[in-house]
Motif scaffolding. Sequence first.
Motif, PDB file in Angstrom:
ATOM      1  N   MET A   1       0.458  56.968  58.410  1.00 53.86           N
ATOM      2  CA  MET A   1      -0.978  56.768  58.576  1.00 53.86           C
ATOM      3  C   MET A   1      -1.265  55.864  59.776  1.00 53.86           C
ATOM      4  SD  MET A   1      -2.524  56.474  54.706  1.00 53.86           S
ATOM      5  CE  MET A   1      -1.303  55.311  54.096  1.00 53.86           C
ATOM      6  N   VAL A   2      -2.426  56.039  60.342  1.00 53.41           N
ATOM      7  CA  VAL A   2      -2.836  55.276  61.526  1.00 53.41           C
ATOM      8  C   VAL A   2      -4.100  54.488  61.178  1.00 53.41           C
ATOM      9  CG1 VAL A   2      -3.511  55.387  63.951  1.00 53.41           C
ATOM     10  CG2 VAL A   2      -1.899  57.076  63.028  1.00 53.41           C
ATOM     11  N   PHE A   3      -4.095  53.199  61.522  1.00 53.78           N
ATOM     12  CA  PHE A   3      -5.226  52.320  61.242  1.00 53.78           C
ATOM     13  C   PHE A   3      -5.721  51.666  62.525  1.00 53.78           C
ATOM     14  CE2 PHE A   3      -2.741  52.630  57.414  1.00 53.78           C
ATOM     15  CZ  PHE A   3      -3.680  52.719  56.394  1.00 53.78           C
ATOM     16  N   GLY A   4      -7.032  51.621  62.687  1.00 47.15           N
ATOM     17  CA  GLY A   4      -7.616  50.865  63.786  1.00 47.15           C
ATOM     18  C   GLY A   4      -7.889  49.445  63.324  1.00 47.15           C
ATOM     19  N   VAL A   5      -7.488  48.472  64.115  1.00 43.53           N
ATOM     20  CA  VAL A   5      -7.660  47.054  63.757  1.00 43.53           C
ATOM     21  C   VAL A   5      -8.504  46.393  64.841  1.00 43.53           C
ATOM     22  CG1 VAL A   5      -6.470  44.862  63.355  1.00 43.53           C
ATOM     23  CG2 VAL A   5      -5.481  47.001  62.485  1.00 43.53           C
ATOM     24  N   ILE A   6      -9.738  46.064  64.502  1.00 39.48           N
ATOM     25  CA  ILE A   6     -10.682  45.497  65.458  1.00 39.48           C
ATOM     26  C   ILE A   6     -10.714  43.983  65.280  1.00 39.48           C
ATOM     27  CG2 ILE A   6     -13.016  45.627  66.393  1.00 39.48           C
ATOM     28  CD1 ILE A   6     -11.420  48.302  66.378  1.00 39.48           C
ATOM     29  N   LEU A   7     -10.271  43.274  66.294  1.00 31.77           N
ATOM     30  CA  LEU A   7     -10.141  41.816  66.223  1.00 31.77           C
ATOM     31  C   LEU A   7     -11.450  41.169  66.655  1.00 31.77           C
ATOM     32  CD1 LEU A   7      -6.597  41.635  67.845  1.00 31.77           C
ATOM     33  CD2 LEU A   7      -7.163  41.774  65.408  1.00 31.77           C
ATOM     34  N   ALA A   8     -12.190  40.655  65.671  1.00 30.70           N
ATOM     35  CA  ALA A   8     -13.500  40.056  65.926  1.00 30.70           C
ATOM     36  C   ALA A   8     -13.551  38.627  65.398  1.00 30.70           C
ATOM     37  CB  ALA A   8     -14.601  40.904  65.284  1.00 30.70           C
TER      38      ALA A   8
ATOM     39  N   ASP B   1      -3.185  57.703  73.711  1.00 31.19           N
ATOM     40  CA  ASP B   1      -1.892  57.279  74.270  1.00 31.19           C
ATOM     41  C   ASP B   1      -1.278  56.158  73.437  1.00 31.19           C
ATOM     42  OD1 ASP B   1      -2.084  59.129  76.273  1.00 31.19           O
ATOM     43  OD2 ASP B   1      -2.489  57.695  77.891  1.00 31.19           O
ATOM     44  N   ASN B   2      -2.101  55.231  72.966  1.00 26.97           N
ATOM     45  CA  ASN B   2      -1.589  54.140  72.131  1.00 26.97           C
ATOM     46  C   ASN B   2      -0.993  54.672  70.835  1.00 26.97           C
ATOM     47  OD1 ASN B   2      -2.211  50.917  72.561  1.00 26.97           O
ATOM     48  ND2 ASN B   2      -3.400  52.218  73.945  1.00 26.97           N
ATOM     49  N   ILE B   3      -1.685  55.600  70.202  1.00 22.93           N
ATOM     50  CA  ILE B   3      -1.162  56.169  68.962  1.00 22.93           C
ATOM     51  C   ILE B   3       0.163  56.883  69.213  1.00 22.93           C
ATOM     52  CG2 ILE B   3      -1.569  57.898  67.162  1.00 22.93           C
ATOM     53  CD1 ILE B   3      -4.588  57.289  67.457  1.00 22.93           C
TER      54      ILE B   3
ATOM     55  N   SER C   1      -0.509  48.402  70.249  1.00 19.28           N
ATOM     56  CA  SER C   1      -0.278  49.198  69.043  1.00 19.28           C
ATOM     57  C   SER C   1       1.180  49.117  68.599  1.00 19.28           C
ATOM     58  CB  SER C   1      -0.683  50.652  69.296  1.00 19.28           C
ATOM     59  OG  SER C   1      -2.046  50.707  69.687  1.00 19.28           O
ATOM     60  N   PHE C   2       1.361  49.178  67.270  1.00 19.69           N
ATOM     61  CA  PHE C   2       2.684  48.890  66.705  1.00 19.69           C
ATOM     62  C   PHE C   2       2.936  49.688  65.435  1.00 19.69           C
ATOM     63  CE2 PHE C   2       0.557  45.110  68.340  1.00 19.69           C
ATOM     64  CZ  PHE C   2       1.409  44.703  69.348  1.00 19.69           C
ATOM     65  N   LYS C   3       4.224  49.848  65.148  1.00 22.94           N
ATOM     66  CA  LYS C   3       4.610  50.202  63.795  1.00 22.94           C
ATOM     67  C   LYS C   3       4.448  48.939  62.954  1.00 22.94           C
ATOM     68  CE  LYS C   3       7.525  54.196  64.754  1.00 22.94           C
ATOM     69  NZ  LYS C   3       8.862  54.816  64.642  1.00 22.94           N
ATOM     70  N   ALA C   4       3.552  48.996  61.985  1.00 29.01           N
ATOM     71  CA  ALA C   4       3.115  47.780  61.289  1.00 29.01           C
ATOM     72  C   ALA C   4       4.244  47.089  60.528  1.00 29.01           C
ATOM     73  CB  ALA C   4       1.969  48.120  60.331  1.00 29.01           C
ATOM     74  N   LYS C   5       5.084  47.868  59.896  1.00 30.24           N
ATOM     75  CA  LYS C   5       6.175  47.287  59.109  1.00 30.24           C
ATOM     76  C   LYS C   5       7.132  46.511  60.017  1.00 30.24           C
ATOM     77  CE  LYS C   5       9.771  48.547  55.762  1.00 30.24           C
ATOM     78  NZ  LYS C   5      10.450  49.689  55.064  1.00 30.24           N
ATOM     79  N   LYS C   6       7.448  47.074  61.180  1.00 33.16           N
ATOM     80  CA  LYS C   6       8.340  46.411  62.133  1.00 33.16           C
ATOM     81  C   LYS C   6       7.709  45.126  62.658  1.00 33.16           C
ATOM     82  CE  LYS C   6      12.019  46.318  64.846  1.00 33.16           C
ATOM     83  NZ  LYS C   6      13.378  46.161  64.310  1.00 33.16           N
ATOM     84  N   LEU C   7       6.418  45.164  62.976  1.00 29.48           N
ATOM     85  CA  LEU C   7       5.728  43.972  63.461  1.00 29.48           C
ATOM     86  C   LEU C   7       5.763  42.872  62.411  1.00 29.48           C
ATOM     87  CD1 LEU C   7       3.943  42.472  65.516  1.00 29.48           C
ATOM     88  CD2 LEU C   7       1.964  43.622  64.502  1.00 29.48           C
TER      89      LEU C   7
END
Length: 236
Positions: free
Chosen positions: A1-8, A124-126, A171-177
């Motif tokens: 799955m792909v998630f967008g994370v908006i840093l506000a 491209d990021n995905i 952008s990252f593989k979340a588990k690895k990060l």
Amino acid sequence: MVFGVILAGGIGSRMGNVEKPKQYLNVGGKPIILHTLEKFYVNSKFEKLIVLCPSQWINHTKNLVKKNFNDDSKIVVIEGGSTRNETIMNSIRYIEKEYGLDDDTIIVTHDSVRPFLTYRIIEDNIRYAQEYGACDTVIPASDTIVESVGHEVISNIPDRSVMYQGQTPQSFKAKKLKELYEGLTEEEKEILTDACKIFVIKGQDVHLVEGEVFNIKITYPYDLRVAETLIKGEDK
């Protein structure tokens, strides 16, 4: 799955004496954060868009989302952390709790005050995060970079041809990060400037994604004027 994370999570101290964080200032007749969210909202690859903001602005942000998006269930607003990377970790904790984490979970993290990213940059990021595990959006440095360790005289002038200016998304593989971040010492955490540095510290490759000169971060009052001009150009 792909998630967008908006840093506000920022308060916009460099914007000067303003009544609200810069992501809520109006450009082109609406808050900057809405312009940014729209770029993610139209991309069907995202399972969820996660907006992370200061606790006192959560209700305001939820109201903005509800009023401006037909399907507001695609967007969740939660509290950010005390630092940029803790904010990103909060998003990963949310994903892990609600969806679970696996090796293919991707997060596309982006500054809420960079409203001019393109569909191509997101795509491209995905793709690069899926292929390489981590990527950073950059543009070649157009000016000579001068290093001054003591902040008084020049220490070094690096070769500009190998210098780049960092943007977002990152952008990252979340588990690895998450695994790499939890493996950092407190001293390593103190020198972090962004999430990509976590990979660099641990000797992991970060792939480059071609950014755009107009993918600016709205930081200073001057940037607001530039942004207004860019918005008018988009509307033509």
